[in-house]
Design an enzyme around this catalytic site. Structure first.
Site, PDB file in Angstrom:
ATOM      1  N   GLY A 182      11.815  -7.524   3.107  1.00 18.63           N
ATOM      2  CA  GLY A 182      13.166  -7.748   2.811  1.00 18.63           C
ATOM      3  C   GLY A 182      13.869  -6.700   3.588  1.00 18.63           C
ATOM      4  O   GLY A 182      13.616  -6.214   4.933  1.00 18.63           O
ATOM      5  N   ASP A 202      -1.932   0.180   4.970  1.00 16.03           N
ATOM      6  CA  ASP A 202      -1.310   0.283   6.166  1.00 16.03           C
ATOM      7  C   ASP A 202      -0.800   1.469   6.519  1.00 16.03           C
ATOM      8  O   ASP A 202       0.698   1.324   6.593  1.00 16.03           O
ATOM      9  CB  ASP A 202      -0.091  -0.903   5.597  1.00 16.03           C
ATOM     10  CG  ASP A 202       0.652  -1.206   6.443  1.00 16.03           C
ATOM     11  OD1 ASP A 202       0.076  -1.003   8.195  1.00 16.03           O
ATOM     12  OD2 ASP A 202       1.977  -1.565   6.774  1.00 16.03           O
TER      13      ASP A 202
END
Length: 855
Positions: free
Chosen positions: A513, A623
């Site tokens: 986003g 991550d």
């Protein structure tokens, strides 16, 4: 016809005199030459032996020379090194700073000592019955002095030591002494050198052939004649040394007193034609025309040294010719001629004897002349050396005069400075009195401060007890504690904070986003608006809310609140962007120093330990990369983006509400195959981040580059120059730690809490960074001053030593570094000028005092 060989006159020169002997068929003629012995053989050559000051250690070299060189005359040479420090009043000073008289007296004492040592060597030679003499030279370099003596004195045989006795061994075949190697290399090639050690010959340098040493022929004139005289017979009383008998195939008999033949000699007729020479006297036999003749003079009592031979074989009479055919007058002439010939030959032999004596005298004169020439050349050489030395001494005298004037000028300036210093001392005394008064007042203040400190310590202990009670309460009510950190915001508040999602306020965008900067409730925040069209948007939203709303850590981004209506997350605003942007110096931002990078690595390690050891359930980020590490205004790092993290259950397996994601360059190879995250997955990503902090290079294939640099010793070339000068030891230690974290097999990777943190945290402390209060042990630590920490062990030093690079190390650490073969600095990787270590007693006392105070 009889022929008498010609006799040279007394006026002829002896050098051109010819002698004729009996020319019989079996006789052989020879040419005799008197050769002079070479003068070089007449001058006995010396053997020179180089010896040092220690008679006991150098005696073996002298004894070997006496026993093995065959020299009947030994010359002891010594190179004296004048001392640079002169003892005065129990203290040593430089010779240049001592007065001339003091230096002269000390030099005289040195020379007397040298003579005593050389005399001791001479006594050793005298005890062994060998002639010896001594010679020495004063030079600062022993080996150069030896080469100079060999060159100046044209030394042909030389003996010196090959090494010190303590280096001798039976297998020793090479030179071990720097002086011996220099002499072997620099000495003239015409010098034959023996190198010995402990009474044994180590090696020999053979002398090259020199044309100047060849032997020359004797100047004696040779005695020869056209007829190649074999020998000359004279009476034994005249020249017994030169008498030899005539060799002939014809039988020759003695003559009678009156000159008549007693015996006869027969020769073939073919030899008679060669019996006559030009200029010979001829005597006929008589009127009968007989062809009998006299061929040569032989030995007889009337004519000593001569032999008469008759060639006519037909005579039966015992006389050489008939008396009836020769008158008395003619016979008298023959006798007279024979007497004259005899007298001439005696004179000739006397002249030959005198000539031999003259030649011997000439030979002695030549020998003495040669010796005189050598002595003259040596004296001339010494005179030149003396003149050169005198000129040097004059130059040194002038130099000393100039130095004396300079010293006097400095003395005058020193006296002036002394006056100024005395004035300053008086002022310092006044100042010290004033400071003493201030110290008295400061002592009073110190006492009051101590009283206040005691009161503050009491209050601190009370506060700690209260904090411990509150902590226990918070542990018992975790939901109440966590609810204080999280706030729900309405959509209108989010919309107003972003000015209706103004594109100019957007600071980031990706698959998740967009991120906006805004002001919410008078606080600058970062608002993350997840993509509503993504299937993972709501799941990632809920994952971050569940994880970040229940924990707080200084190195994990703070989630202020959320807006479920707009799937928005509100974070604290971190103005310095991501670590990726700072490593790439985005928007011309200044590069991170190596100290800051080391601190960031320690902060990330502490945050990962916190996540993996969460009491309820461990959290695996999954991550981890520089783009997901943000930096605040003070460059403090904070891990963000927990939308793809996984929870570690009690059974050791992970569970995640999202599909597995990750960045390839930072992704654990085991995770790629099994698609299951483990704490070792974050360790692998952390290792790649460490390598990027060290080198500043892209993550792809960075492990191979660092491995090659470590193996080839070129790690310095791989370090990021924008970070400044990394301490080489710490940089190498970090690189090896990072490669261990990047092992392909997860079981081979180190544990963050027990291994990685124990390496990183002391490094952080060693550069002066304060200890992190939220470290893996969650307890307060006392940090020692930076100069108390060993750069190698990263621990407080117990026995500090200063190395050649100026850094202070724990003695055990720096000795282990040097003993392992390193000759460079552990901090700078620059070659050390020496390997000596100096104890730092002052620092050791300070460390011990600090340890006692904090024990």
């Amino acid at each position: 016809m009889a022929v008498v060989s010609s006799i040279p006159m007394m006026g002829e020169s002896i050098g051109s005199m010819r002698f004729h002997g009996i020319d019989s068929p079996g006789s052989r003629s020879s040419r005799t030459e008197i050769m002079e012995e070479p003068v070089s053989r007449l001058i006995e050559e010396k053997v020179y032996v180089a010896l040092g000051k220690d008679v006991a250690k150098n005696k073996t070299t002298l004894v070997w020379a006496l026993q093995n060189t065959g020299g009947k005359k030994i010359c002891i040479i010594h190179v004296h090194q004048p001392a640079h420090m002169i003892p005065v009043m129990g203290t040593k000073f430089l010779a240049s700073s001592v007065d001339e008289e003091g230096v002269r007296v000390y030099r005289k004492m040195e020379r007397e000592k040298v003579h005593m040592i050389l005399d001791e060597y001479l006594r050793i030679c005298q005890q062994r019955g060998v002639r010896a003499e001594k010679m020495y030279i004063e030079m600062d370099s022993v080996e150069k002095g030896i080469v100079r003596l060999i060159s100046q004195h044209r030394i042909r045989k030389f003996v010196m030591g090959a090494a010190s006795d303590r280096y001798h061994s039976r297998k020793m075949r090479d030179l071990r002494s720097r002086k011996a190697m220099f002499v072997q290399r620099e000495a003239p090639a015409t010098c034959h050198i023996w190198f010995t050690c402990k009474g044994s010959l180590i090696c020999t340098r053979e002398a090259a052939i020199d044309d100047t040493d060849s032997e020359y022929a004797s100047p004696h004139a040779s005695i020869s004649g056209n007829n190649q005289v074999q020998t000359l017979s004279t009476p034994e009383s005249d020249c017994p040394s030169n008498i030899s008998r005539v060799q002939s195939n014809d039988s020759v008999q003695d003559l009678a007193h009156d000159g008549s033949l007693i015996g006869q000699s027969r020769r073939p007729s073919s030899d008679r034609s060669s019996d006559t020479d030009k200029g010979d006297r001829a005597f006929r036999a008589g009127p009968s025309g007989s062809d009998a003749h006299l061929r040569q003079f032989g030995r007889s009592e009337s004519a000593p040294g001569l032999i008469l031979v008759e060639e006519n074989s037909d005579h039966s009479s015992p006389r050489s010719f008939p008396n009836e055919n020769l008158d008395d007058a003619f016979y008298d002439q023959i006798r007279q001629a024979m007497a004259e010939a005899h007298n001439s030959k005696q004179e000739i032999f006397r002249e030959v004897s005198r000539r031999h004596k003259a030649e011997e005298i000439a030979l002695d004169a030549i020998r003495k002349a040669k010796q005189s020439e050598n002595v003259y050349s040596e004296e001339l050489k010494r005179r030149k050396e003396t003149e050169i030395a005198l000129a040097k001494e004059k130059e040194e005298l002038e130099k000393l005069k100039r130095e004396r004037e300079e010293i006097m000028e400095e003395l005058r300036s020193a006296l002036e400075q002394r006056t100024v210093l005395e004035n300053r001392i008086a002022e310092s005394d006044r100042t010290s009195e004033e400071l003493l008064q201030k110290i008295v007042s400061a002592v009073g203040l110190l006492q009051s401060f101590r009283k206040e400190r005691d009161e503050l310590q009491t209050e601190r202990d009370r506060a700690l007890r209260e904090a411990e009670e509150l902590r226990k309460i918070h542990i018992q009510t975790p939901d109440l504690r966590l609810s204080q950190f999280f706030t729900d915001f309405s959509f209108s508040e989010i919309e107003n904070a972003t000015n209706h999602f103004d594109p100019t306020l957007k600071i980031g965008e990706g698959g998740y986003g967009s991120i906006y900067i805004g002001i919410l409730r008078h606080t600058q925040v970062a608002i993350k608006l997840l993509n509503p069209n993504s299937s993972q948007g709501p799941i990632e939203y809920q994952q971050e809310v569940d994880v970040l709303s229940k924990m707080r850590h200084p190195n994990i981004i703070t989630l202020i609140g959320a807006c479920p209506e707009a799937l928005s997350l509100v974070y604290e605003f971190l103005p310095n962007g991501s670590l990726e942007d700072r490593l790439n110096c985005k928007d011309n931002s200044p590069p991170l120093s190596w100290q800051t990078r080391l601190r960031i690595a320690t902060e990330i390690c502490a945050a990962l330990i916190f996540l993996h050891s969460n009491k309820s359930h461990g959290i695996i980020h999954g991550d981890l990369k520089p783009a997901n590490i943000l930096l605040d205004a003070n460059l403090v790092s904070k891990i963000c983006d927990f939308g793809t993290c996984s929870l570690l259950r009690g059974n050791g397996r992970t569970s995640s509400s999202t599909d597995f994601k990750g960045t390839y360059a930072y992704l654990d190879p085991e995770t790629s195959s099994s698609e299951e995250l483990t704490p070792r997955s974050d360790v692998y990503s952390f290792g790649i981040i460490l390598l990027r902090l060290l080198t500043g290079r892209p993550a792809l294939r960075i492990t191979n580059e660092v491995k090659y640099a470590l193996e080839s010793g070129t790690l310095n070339n791989l370090l990021d120059p924008l970070a400044g000068d990394w301490p080489f030891f710490q940089a190498e230690q970090l690189a090896r730690l990072a490669l261990r974290c990047c092992e392909t097999v997860g079981e081979n990777r180190p544990n963050l809490k027990t291994e990685v943190w124990r390496i990183l945290e002391p490094m952080r402390a060693s550069i002066g960074l304060s200890s992190f209060h939220f470290g893996p042990n969650h307890h307060h630590r006392r940090i020692a001053p930076l100069y108390f920490i060993c750069p190698v062990f990263l621990e407080v030093m117990q026995d500090p030593h200063v190395a050649a690079d100026g850094f202070t190390y724990e003695a055990e650490a720096i000795r282990a570094w040097l003993d392992s073969g390193h000759d460079t600095s552990p901090m700078t990787n620059v070659k050390l000028s020496h390997t000596s270590l100096i104890p730092n007693h002052a620092l050791r006392s300070a460390v011990q005092e600090w340890l006692q105070h904090h024990r």
